[in-house]
Design a protein around this motif. Structure first.
Motif, mmCIF file in Angstrom:
data_model
loop_
_atom_site.group_PDB
_atom_site.id
_atom_site.type_symbol
_atom_site.label_atom_id
_atom_site.label_comp_id
_atom_site.label_asym_id
_atom_site.label_seq_id
_atom_site.Cartn_x
_atom_site.Cartn_y
_atom_site.Cartn_z
ATOM 1 N N MET A 163 0.833 -1.197 0.000
ATOM 2 C CA MET A 163 0.000 0.000 0.000
ATOM 3 C C MET A 163 0.873 1.254 0.000
ATOM 4 N N GLN A 164 1.932 1.228 0.782
ATOM 5 C CA GLN A 164 2.846 2.366 0.840
ATOM 6 C C GLN A 164 3.531 2.575 -0.500
ATOM 7 N N GLU A 165 3.878 1.494 -1.156
ATOM 8 C CA GLU A 165 4.526 1.596 -2.457
ATOM 9 C C GLU A 165 3.578 2.189 -3.492
ATOM 10 N N ARG A 166 2.285 1.905 -3.366
ATOM 11 C CA ARG A 166 1.286 2.497 -4.264
ATOM 12 C C ARG A 166 1.270 4.018 -4.113
ATOM 13 N N VAL A 167 1.338 4.482 -2.864
ATOM 14 C CA VAL A 167 1.345 5.921 -2.600
ATOM 15 C C VAL A 167 2.602 6.563 -3.180
ATOM 16 N N VAL A 168 3.758 5.949 -2.916
ATOM 17 C CA VAL A 168 5.029 6.483 -3.403
ATOM 18 C C VAL A 168 5.031 6.543 -4.932
ATOM 19 N N ARG A 169 4.570 5.480 -5.561
ATOM 20 C CA ARG A 169 4.578 5.416 -7.026
ATOM 21 C C ARG A 169 3.666 6.484 -7.626
ATOM 22 N N PHE A 170 2.499 6.666 -7.020
ATOM 23 C CA PHE A 170 1.574 7.664 -7.553
ATOM 24 C C PHE A 170 2.156 9.067 -7.445
ATOM 25 N N VAL A 171 2.704 9.390 -6.281
ATOM 26 C CA VAL A 171 3.251 10.737 -6.061
ATOM 27 C C VAL A 171 4.408 11.011 -7.007
ATOM 28 N N THR A 172 5.316 10.062 -7.138
ATOM 29 C CA THR A 172 6.491 10.279 -7.997
ATOM 30 C C THR A 172 6.113 10.302 -9.482
ATOM 31 N N ASP A 173 5.043 9.598 -9.858
ATOM 32 C CA ASP A 173 4.588 9.612 -11.245
ATOM 33 C C ASP A 173 3.899 10.923 -11.617
ATOM 34 N N HIS A 174 3.354 11.632 -10.618
ATOM 35 C CA HIS A 174 2.564 12.830 -10.906
ATOM 36 C C HIS A 174 3.216 14.113 -10.380
ATOM 37 N N SER A 175 4.490 14.043 -10.042
ATOM 38 C CA SER A 175 5.214 15.241 -9.617
ATOM 39 C C SER A 175 6.668 15.110 -10.077
ATOM 40 N N ARG A 176 7.468 16.100 -9.736
ATOM 41 C CA ARG A 176 8.877 16.086 -10.152
ATOM 42 C C ARG A 176 9.800 15.535 -9.067
ATOM 43 N N ILE A 177 9.252 15.134 -7.922
ATOM 44 C CA ILE A 177 10.080 14.602 -6.849
ATOM 45 C C ILE A 177 10.534 13.190 -7.198
ATOM 46 N N SER A 178 11.762 12.865 -6.815
ATOM 47 C CA SER A 178 12.286 11.533 -7.112
ATOM 48 C C SER A 178 11.801 10.528 -6.081
ATOM 49 N N ASP A 179 11.864 9.274 -6.448
ATOM 50 C CA ASP A 179 11.465 8.191 -5.548
ATOM 51 C C ASP A 179 12.278 8.226 -4.262
ATOM 52 N N GLN A 180 13.597 8.398 -4.379
ATOM 53 C CA GLN A 180 14.480 8.398 -3.214
ATOM 54 C C GLN A 180 14.240 9.618 -2.331
ATOM 55 N N GLN A 181 14.038 10.782 -2.950
ATOM 56 C CA GLN A 181 13.794 12.001 -2.176
ATOM 57 C C GLN A 181 12.500 11.893 -1.370
ATOM 58 N N PHE A 182 11.458 11.351 -1.996
ATOM 59 C CA PHE A 182 10.167 11.211 -1.308
ATOM 60 C C PHE A 182 10.279 10.222 -0.147
ATOM 61 N N LYS A 183 10.988 9.133 -0.353
ATOM 62 C CA LYS A 183 11.162 8.155 0.723
ATOM 63 C C LYS A 183 12.032 8.717 1.840
ATOM 64 N N ASP A 184 13.021 9.531 1.491
ATOM 65 C CA ASP A 184 13.855 10.167 2.527
ATOM 66 C C ASP A 184 13.001 11.069 3.423
ATOM 67 N N LEU A 185 12.097 11.826 2.812
ATOM 68 C CA LEU A 185 11.193 12.679 3.589
ATOM 69 C C LEU A 185 10.233 11.840 4.416
ATOM 70 N N MET A 186 9.793 10.744 3.853
ATOM 71 C CA MET A 186 8.815 9.887 4.520
ATOM 72 C C MET A 186 9.389 9.243 5.780
ATOM 73 N N PHE A 187 10.636 8.847 5.722
ATOM 74 C CA PHE A 187 11.228 8.106 6.839
ATOM 75 C C PHE A 187 12.191 8.937 7.676
ATOM 76 N N LYS A 188 12.206 10.231 7.446
ATOM 77 C CA LYS A 188 13.098 11.102 8.204
ATOM 78 C C LYS A 188 12.662 11.180 9.659
ATOM 79 N N THR A 189 13.615 11.148 10.573
ATOM 80 C CA THR A 189 13.298 11.215 12.000
ATOM 81 C C THR A 189 13.640 12.603 12.546
ATOM 82 N N GLY A 190 12.962 12.954 13.629
ATOM 83 C CA GLY A 190 13.265 14.201 14.312
ATOM 84 C C GLY A 190 12.426 15.388 13.896
#
Length: 241
Positions: A163-190
């Protein structure tokens, strides 16, 4: 001479009042009527999915959104759609359903995030042809969560991962953010208390390539009208050839 006017209940069903439209759909008009060629849709509060939320919650019901999007797509008087978001997120599948509907429309679409476009509101915000975010608005990006009883078996975690991969794929397919950048933001701590994820401001959302431009309703309408004009020009050009 007194004339008798019989009350026709079917007529009221065919023509919902403005008050009813506001109460049920949060808007002053429906896609099947109105003089404007732009249909404005609001997605506010919490996105309600298969489970009915408590009455005190401000919600956007996906079973209201989907038929309105279909009606707007079918109505020849509607030339473009403006989608305004101020949502905390909500049901993942319902949010993705709304996002997929917006992305599949053939008419020009523009989204505007005011206040916030958090969680599953992010895919909806990027689903349009062009996206704006107010300078004071924020978007919270975090891993998906499940509420209620969660069975601690491998299948549950595999389902959440897919389910999480579906969200990541949709966002990266419909914007200019990269897959790695979006996941870095998603799992960033602090960034968030007792959580993992990132709260992104309006300017940062544009910097990361998540949203297209910082702006509000005026800029969004100008952009949408420009897109409508371009589409009319292309259609006219096709007819003359």
């Amino acid at each position: 001479m007194r004339m008798n006017h019989e009350h026709n209940p079917d007529e009221e069903l065919r023509k919902p009042s403005t008050l009813e439209a506001v109460q049920q759909l949060g808007q002053t008009g429906v896609a099947s009527g109105g003089e404007s060629d732009i249909f404005c849709m609001t997605i506010i509060g919490q996105i309600e999915g298969h489970t009915v939320l408590p009455p005190q919650n401000k919600t956007t019901k996906y079973e209201h959104m989907i038929p309105q999007l279909v009606a707007a797509e079918q109505n020849p008087k509607i030339q473009g759609l403006l989608i305004i978001l101020n949502t905390v997120g909500g049901d993942v599948e319902a949010g993705l359903a709304i996002a997929e509907m917006i992305a599949s429309l053939t008419k020009p679409t523009v989204t505007v995030v005011i206040g916030g476009g958090h969680s599953i509101g992010v895919p909806i915000a990027v689903a349009a042809n062009y996206s704006f975010i107010a300078s004071s608005a924020t978007m919270t990006i975090h891993p998906i969560r499940m509420s209620g009883l969660v069975i601690g078996v491998p299948q549950t975690f595999e389902y959440m991962e897919k389910m999480q991969e579906r969200v990541v794929r949709f966002v990266t397919d419909h914007s200019r953010i990269s897959d790695q950048q979006f996941k870095d933001l998603m799992f960033k701590t602090g960034e968030l208390n007792r959580d993992i994820g990132t709260s992104v401001s309006g300017a940062d959302a544009v910097k990361y390539g998540l949203m297209d431009e910082v702006g509000g309703i005026g800029q969004a309408l100008a952009r949408l009208n420009g897109m409508i004009g371009d589409r009319k020009s292309l259609d006219a050009g096709g007819l003359t050839q």
